[in-house]
Write a protein that holds these residues in place. Structure first.
Motif, PDB file in Angstrom:
ATOM      1  N   VAL A   1       0.778  -1.362  -0.102  1.00  0.00           N
ATOM      2  CA  VAL A   1      -0.171  -0.148   0.148  1.00  0.00           C
ATOM      3  C   VAL A   1       0.916   1.370   0.111  1.00  0.00           C
ATOM      4  N   VAL A   2       2.225   1.250   0.560  1.00  0.00           N
ATOM      5  CA  VAL A   2       2.986   2.426   0.934  1.00  0.00           C
ATOM      6  C   VAL A   2       3.456   2.731  -0.674  1.00  0.00           C
ATOM      7  N   VAL A   3       3.957   1.571  -1.324  1.00  0.00           N
ATOM      8  CA  VAL A   3       4.549   1.622  -2.920  1.00  0.00           C
ATOM      9  C   VAL A   3       3.211   2.205  -3.798  1.00  0.00           C
ATOM     10  N   ASP A   4       2.180   1.698  -3.462  1.00  0.00           N
ATOM     11  CA  ASP A   4       0.999   1.819  -4.291  1.00  0.00           C
ATOM     12  C   ASP A   4       0.622   3.440  -4.180  1.00  0.00           C
ATOM     13  N   ALA A   5       0.590   3.919  -2.906  1.00  0.00           N
ATOM     14  CA  ALA A   5       0.360   5.442  -2.755  1.00  0.00           C
ATOM     15  C   ALA A   5       1.358   6.231  -3.508  1.00  0.00           C
ATOM     16  N   TRP A   6       2.641   5.856  -3.030  1.00  0.00           N
ATOM     17  CA  TRP A   6       3.967   6.513  -3.604  1.00  0.00           C
ATOM     18  C   TRP A   6       3.697   6.754  -5.223  1.00  0.00           C
ATOM     19  N   VAL A   7       3.585   5.799  -5.989  1.00  0.00           N
ATOM     20  CA  VAL A   7       3.391   5.672  -7.548  1.00  0.00           C
ATOM     21  C   VAL A   7       2.382   6.543  -7.614  1.00  0.00           C
ATOM     22  N   ARG A   8       1.235   6.621  -7.182  1.00  0.00           N
ATOM     23  CA  ARG A   8       0.138   7.385  -7.558  1.00  0.00           C
ATOM     24  C   ARG A   8       0.141   9.019  -7.211  1.00  0.00           C
ATOM     25  N   LEU A   9       1.148   9.164  -6.327  1.00  0.00           N
ATOM     26  CA  LEU A   9       1.562  10.616  -5.849  1.00  0.00           C
ATOM     27  C   LEU A   9       2.262  11.114  -7.078  1.00  0.00           C
ATOM     28  N   LEU A  10       3.174  10.261  -7.279  1.00  0.00           N
ATOM     29  CA  LEU A  10       4.181  10.481  -8.431  1.00  0.00           C
ATOM     30  C   LEU A  10       3.565  11.028  -9.830  1.00  0.00           C
ATOM     31  N   ASP A  11       2.461  10.258  -9.870  1.00  0.00           N
ATOM     32  CA  ASP A  11       1.812  10.077 -11.121  1.00  0.00           C
ATOM     33  C   ASP A  11       0.694  11.435 -11.160  1.00  0.00           C
ATOM     34  N   LEU A  12       0.284  12.038 -10.151  1.00  0.00           N
ATOM     35  CA  LEU A  12      -0.665  13.165 -10.070  1.00  0.00           C
ATOM     36  C   LEU A  12      -0.467  14.281 -10.981  1.00  0.00           C
ATOM     37  N   PRO A  13       0.849  14.397 -11.484  1.00  0.00           N
ATOM     38  CA  PRO A  13       0.918  15.900 -12.467  1.00  0.00           C
ATOM     39  C   PRO A  13       0.505  15.527 -13.752  1.00  0.00           C
ATOM     40  N   SER A  14       0.412  14.278 -13.988  1.00  0.00           N
ATOM     41  CA  SER A  14      -0.203  13.978 -15.596  1.00  0.00           C
ATOM     42  C   SER A  14      -1.614  13.512 -15.388  1.00  0.00           C
ATOM     43  N   THR A  15      -2.298  13.813 -14.368  1.00  0.00           N
ATOM     44  CA  THR A  15      -3.715  13.320 -14.277  1.00  0.00           C
ATOM     45  C   THR A  15      -4.569  14.707 -14.244  1.00  0.00           C
ATOM     46  N   ARG A  16      -5.782  14.534 -14.377  1.00  0.00           N
ATOM     47  CA  ARG A  16      -6.880  15.679 -14.237  1.00  0.00           C
ATOM     48  C   ARG A  16      -7.260  15.808 -13.075  1.00  0.00           C
ATOM     49  N   PHE A  17      -6.872  14.995 -11.849  1.00  0.00           N
ATOM     50  CA  PHE A  17      -7.193  15.371 -10.589  1.00  0.00           C
ATOM     51  C   PHE A  17      -8.944  15.106 -10.310  1.00  0.00           C
ATOM     52  N   ASP A  18      -9.198  14.107 -11.024  1.00  0.00           N
ATOM     53  CA  ASP A  18     -10.526  13.725 -11.064  1.00  0.00           C
ATOM     54  C   ASP A  18     -10.882  13.470  -9.537  1.00  0.00           C
ATOM     55  N   ALA A  19     -12.225  13.837  -9.250  1.00  0.00           N
ATOM     56  CA  ALA A  19     -12.568  13.599  -7.640  1.00  0.00           C
ATOM     57  C   ALA A  19     -12.446  12.392  -7.222  1.00  0.00           C
ATOM     58  N   ASP A  20     -12.841  11.312  -8.124  1.00  0.00           N
ATOM     59  CA  ASP A  20     -12.764   9.997  -7.618  1.00  0.00           C
ATOM     60  C   ASP A  20     -11.182   9.508  -7.248  1.00  0.00           C
ATOM     61  N   LEU A  21     -10.440   9.771  -8.354  1.00  0.00           N
ATOM     62  CA  LEU A  21      -8.804   9.754  -8.092  1.00  0.00           C
ATOM     63  C   LEU A  21      -8.375  10.205  -6.911  1.00  0.00           C
ATOM     64  N   ILE A  22      -8.836  11.553  -6.470  1.00  0.00           N
ATOM     65  CA  ILE A  22      -8.045  11.854  -5.242  1.00  0.00           C
ATOM     66  C   ILE A  22      -8.737  11.436  -4.067  1.00  0.00           C
TER      67      ILE A  22
END
Length: 276
Positions: free
Chosen positions: A65-86
Motif C-alpha cells: 500500500v505504501v508503494v501504491d500510494a507513492w506511485v499514485r502521488l508521483l503520477d498526479l501531475p499527469s492526471t486531471r485530478f478527478d474527484a474519484d482519483l483523489i
C-alpha cells in the motif's frame, strides 16, 4: 517428483525447488495434492505418496500500500485530478492515517465532494494544461472554497437575499464536529497541491533524494507497519543517486523519470519478484 526421488537415492525433498509466477494462485492445489502428514498417521493410505514441503513467500494477495500510494502521488501531475482519483488516494491506509482521517469518515467526505460539485482540476489555472478555458467551476479550489464559505457564512445569514458571496454559493451542509473533519481534509488537499508544485521543478538526483525523503515523511506515517516499505522506497532513491553518480550524470531530471523507477518497484512487490 516421486519418480525422481526413487531413481536417485542421493536426492531429498530439500533439494527440490518449484517456482511459480504467483505462488498464491497455486497454494490451494499444492495443499490438496501434497497433504500434510498427521502425527501418528503413518499407516494412512496416502503415506506412500507423502512429500514434505513448505510454501514460501506467500502474501495476502494485495500490493504494497505504501508503494501504491507513492506511485499514485508521483503520477498526479499527469492526471486531471478527478474527484474519484483523489478520494481513492485518500482511501489508502497510510495516507489516510497521516492526515488523521478515519475509515468511517471517508463516506462523509465523498458526499461533500459530490454535493459541492467538485469534478476535476486543482484549479482553473491547472485546467490550461489540458488546453481548456481557465474556469474555476467544478475544480477542487472552487469546491473547497464553497465548503469553507458555508461554515463561516451559511446561507441563512443572507436572509431573504441571494446567498452569494464573491460569486460563490456557500456549501453549508458542514457544521458542528464535522468542521474539524473539513479542516483535516483541507490539510490533505493543501499538502497534495504543495507536492504537485514541488514535482514541477527538474532537479539532480541528489536534490531529488532530499526532496522525496521529506515528502515521504509527510505522506506516510513512521509506524512499524510501514517501516520496511518506507525504507524500500528510500533504497530505490539512493540506488538511483548512486547510478547517476557512477555514470557521471549530474543534470536535472523531470519527476516523470522518477515515476518509472517506482513503477518498477511496484512490480517488484509481487511475490514472484520478491522470491527471485
Amino acid at each position: 517428483l516421486l519418480a525422481l526421488l526413487d531413481q536417485d537415492p542421493s536426492l531429498s525433498p530439500k533439494d527440490i525447488l518449484v517456482l511459480a509466477p504467483d505462488i498464491n494462485v497455486y497454494a490451494p492445489y499444492i495443499q490438496a495434492v501434497f497433504p500434510r502428514r498427521r502425527s501418528g498417521d503413518s499407516s494412512s493410505p496416502g503415506e506412500q505418496h507423502f512429500l514434505p514441503y513448505e510454501i514460501t513467500d506467500r502474501v495476502s494477495g494485495q500490493i504494497d500500500v505504501v508503494v501504491d500510494a507513492w506511485v499514485r502521488l508521483l503520477d498526479l501531475p499527469s492526471t486531471r485530478f478527478d474527484a474519484d482519483l483523489i478520494m481513492d488516494l485518500l482511501r489508502i491506509d497510510p495516507v489516510r492515517e497521516t492526515f488523521g482521517i478515519g475509515v468511517d469518515e471517508l463516506d462523509t467526505l465523498g458526499g461533500w465532494v459530490e454535493e459541492a460539485g467538485i469534478r476535476w482540476g486543482l484549479s482553473g489555472e491547472q485546467k490550461r494544461q489540458w488546453n481548456l478555458p481557465e474556469s474555476e467551476q467544478y475544480t477542487w479550489s472552487w469546491g473547497l472554497e464553497r465548503m469553507v464559505l458555508g461554515v463561516g457564512l451559511p446561507r441563512a445569514v443572507a436572509g431573504d437575499g441571494i446567498p452569494i458571496f464573491q460569486k460563490l454559493l456557500p456549501f453549508d451542509s458542514i457544521e458542528g464536529q464535522h468542521v474539524d473533519l473539513l479542516d483535516r481534509f483541507i490539510g490533505f488537499m493543501q499538502t497534495v497541491r504543495e507536492w504537485v508544485d514541488d514535482l514541477q521543478t527538474p532537479r539532480t538526483m541528489i536534490e531529488w533524494e532530499q526532496v522525496l525523503s521529506k515528502w515521504l515523511d509527510r505522506f506516510v506515517p513512521p509506524t512499524p507497519e510501514y517501516f520496511e516499505s518506507r525504507e524500500g522506497i528510500r533504497d530505490v532513491i539512493a540506488n538511483a543517486v548512486s547510478a547517476s553518480e557512477d555514470g557521471g550524470y549530474d543534470r536535472p531530471v523531470e519527476s516523470s523519470v522518477l515515476r518509472s523507477l517506482f513503477t518498477a518497484l511496484q512490480s517488484d512487490s509481487a511475490p514472484w519478484m520478491r522470491f527471485l
